[in-house]
Write a protein that holds these residues in place. Sequence first.
Motif, PDB file in Angstrom:
ATOM      1  N   GLY A 100      -6.054   6.107   8.732  1.00  0.00           N
ATOM      2  CA  GLY A 100      -6.067   7.530   8.023  1.00  0.00           C
ATOM      3  C   GLY A 100      -5.497   7.618   6.636  1.00  0.00           C
ATOM      4  O   GLY A 100      -6.048   8.163   5.954  1.00  0.00           O
ATOM      5  N   ILE A 101      -4.668   6.726   6.513  1.00  0.00           N
ATOM      6  CA  ILE A 101      -3.797   6.754   5.170  1.00  0.00           C
ATOM      7  C   ILE A 101      -4.964   5.941   4.088  1.00  0.00           C
ATOM      8  O   ILE A 101      -4.911   6.570   2.985  1.00  0.00           O
ATOM      9  N   MET A 102      -5.713   5.135   4.573  1.00  0.00           N
ATOM     10  CA  MET A 102      -6.519   4.073   3.778  1.00  0.00           C
ATOM     11  C   MET A 102      -7.829   5.187   3.434  1.00  0.00           C
ATOM     12  O   MET A 102      -8.165   5.162   2.196  1.00  0.00           O
ATOM     13  N   GLN A 103      -8.200   6.165   4.390  1.00  0.00           N
ATOM     14  CA  GLN A 103      -9.097   7.205   3.798  1.00  0.00           C
ATOM     15  C   GLN A 103      -8.775   8.028   2.652  1.00  0.00           C
ATOM     16  O   GLN A 103      -9.468   7.980   1.590  1.00  0.00           O
ATOM     17  N   ASP A 104      -7.368   8.334   2.694  1.00  0.00           N
ATOM     18  CA  ASP A 104      -6.997   9.234   1.825  1.00  0.00           C
ATOM     19  C   ASP A 104      -6.800   8.606   0.305  1.00  0.00           C
ATOM     20  O   ASP A 104      -7.037   9.032  -0.526  1.00  0.00           O
ATOM     21  N   VAL A 105      -6.240   7.232   0.709  1.00  0.00           N
ATOM     22  CA  VAL A 105      -6.100   6.524  -0.783  1.00  0.00           C
ATOM     23  C   VAL A 105      -7.468   6.022  -1.381  1.00  0.00           C
ATOM     24  O   VAL A 105      -7.614   6.284  -2.340  1.00  0.00           O
ATOM     25  N   ILE A 121      -3.150  -4.651   0.276  1.00  0.00           N
ATOM     26  CA  ILE A 121      -2.040  -5.327   1.224  1.00  0.00           C
ATOM     27  C   ILE A 121      -1.803  -4.745   2.779  1.00  0.00           C
ATOM     28  O   ILE A 121      -1.377  -5.567   3.579  1.00  0.00           O
ATOM     29  N   SER A 122      -2.272  -3.264   2.619  1.00  0.00           N
ATOM     30  CA  SER A 122      -1.772  -2.833   3.853  1.00  0.00           C
ATOM     31  C   SER A 122      -2.456  -3.520   5.097  1.00  0.00           C
ATOM     32  O   SER A 122      -3.551  -3.970   5.062  1.00  0.00           O
ATOM     33  N   MET A 128      -8.386  -3.168   6.858  1.00  0.00           N
ATOM     34  CA  MET A 128      -7.865  -2.132   5.735  1.00  0.00           C
ATOM     35  C   MET A 128      -8.861  -2.444   4.524  1.00  0.00           C
ATOM     36  O   MET A 128      -9.117  -1.571   3.888  1.00  0.00           O
ATOM     37  N   VAL A 129      -8.952  -3.585   4.112  1.00  0.00           N
ATOM     38  CA  VAL A 129      -9.742  -3.956   2.855  1.00  0.00           C
ATOM     39  C   VAL A 129     -11.313  -3.550   3.116  1.00  0.00           C
ATOM     40  O   VAL A 129     -11.911  -2.954   2.173  1.00  0.00           O
ATOM     41  N   TYR A 130     -11.573  -3.884   4.416  1.00  0.00           N
ATOM     42  CA  TYR A 130     -13.238  -3.272   4.716  1.00  0.00           C
ATOM     43  C   TYR A 130     -13.100  -1.861   4.580  1.00  0.00           C
ATOM     44  O   TYR A 130     -14.201  -1.422   3.925  1.00  0.00           O
ATOM     45  N   ALA A 131     -12.223  -1.155   5.147  1.00  0.00           N
ATOM     46  CA  ALA A 131     -12.142   0.484   5.020  1.00  0.00           C
ATOM     47  C   ALA A 131     -12.218   0.740   3.691  1.00  0.00           C
ATOM     48  O   ALA A 131     -12.860   1.577   3.305  1.00  0.00           O
TER      49      ALA A 131
END
Length: 311
Positions: A100-105, A121-122, A128-131
């Motif tokens: 959810g955070i990565m979507q926003d970022v 790094i998350s 996360m890198v794929y997302a």
Amino acid sequence: MYRKKITLVGGGQIGGILALLAAQKELGDIVIFDIPKAEGMVKGKALDLMQLRPHDGYDSDITGTSDWQDVVDTDVFIITAGIPRKPGMDREDLIEINLGIMQDVAKNIKKYAPKAFVIVISNPLDAMVYAFYKISGFSKNQVVGMAGALDSARFRSFIAMETGFSVQDVSCMVLGGHGDTMVPISRLATIGGVPVAKLITPERLKDIENRTRVAGGEIVKLFGNGSAFFAPAQSAIEMAESFIRDKKRVIPCASLCEGEFGINGYFIGVPTVIGSKGVEKVLEFDLNEDEKLELNKTINAVKKTVAETGL
Ligand code: APR
């Protein structure tokens, strides 16, 4: 002189150390970005670091913000936004919240700095890198994950601790996903050019490989509340520095593979050349049968985590 702009998205434990290391290396001006609730914290960290400048003599400007407008013209982002692990958790347990955070970022980085180079790094890193890549629509040269640099540094440290020889002369790499299935390539590890197999018994080498695979968890257990931050930060700074100074260092990174090592469409830890164009090349080499089997296992683990993102 034109100074590069480095934005740290997430100004927590790793974010704070990233700011310090980037400033000490004078990589550029630094923005520490966090959510509005943490604005005071990142503004305070930025001010504290500005006041360290007279001792270290660096001239980087460091600011804290929760306003996306302030990231415009960023050259390099390093993303640590998200929650860290607690004891008993796998990195995969973080996926729901951190996705959810990565979507926003990712949406905001795409909007405010679409040409930037991005280091993620998350955790869980491979997902996360794929997302980030999928949501932002960035090119594969612009996006990379920090995992292998850290896992290899851990492997190097344990080899140096075992032998008592300088860590500077230990050279080795860890490939694959950033989880317990990662693949330390002991066959190619050397100390001052001497194969490590000549200096460490096979049994001890196996122990070191196993400790490397769970090295992050060892620290999580000791902390009781949070995960490692010094070594992860420095690992990402080396990647950022290679980009900013066009050093073309060869670092194990989570890069998008399109056929390399038989991997297609996934970010997996592979030897990666980082220069001013971002991810410039993945260096392929022949694996032996055991290593191929291990790489297959790690690919399957990464695929499973990535599938959970639904992207
Ligand atoms: N935008 C920007 N920052 C955010 C957002 C967001 N949408 N959501 C959370 N953050 C911030 C938090 O407010 C916090 O300051 O991310 C920061 C994370 O810092 P820490 O909780 O101290 O975590 P840290 O130890 O730095 O680890 C961050 O890196 O290694 C991984 O597993 C680790 O996923 C974790 C991440």
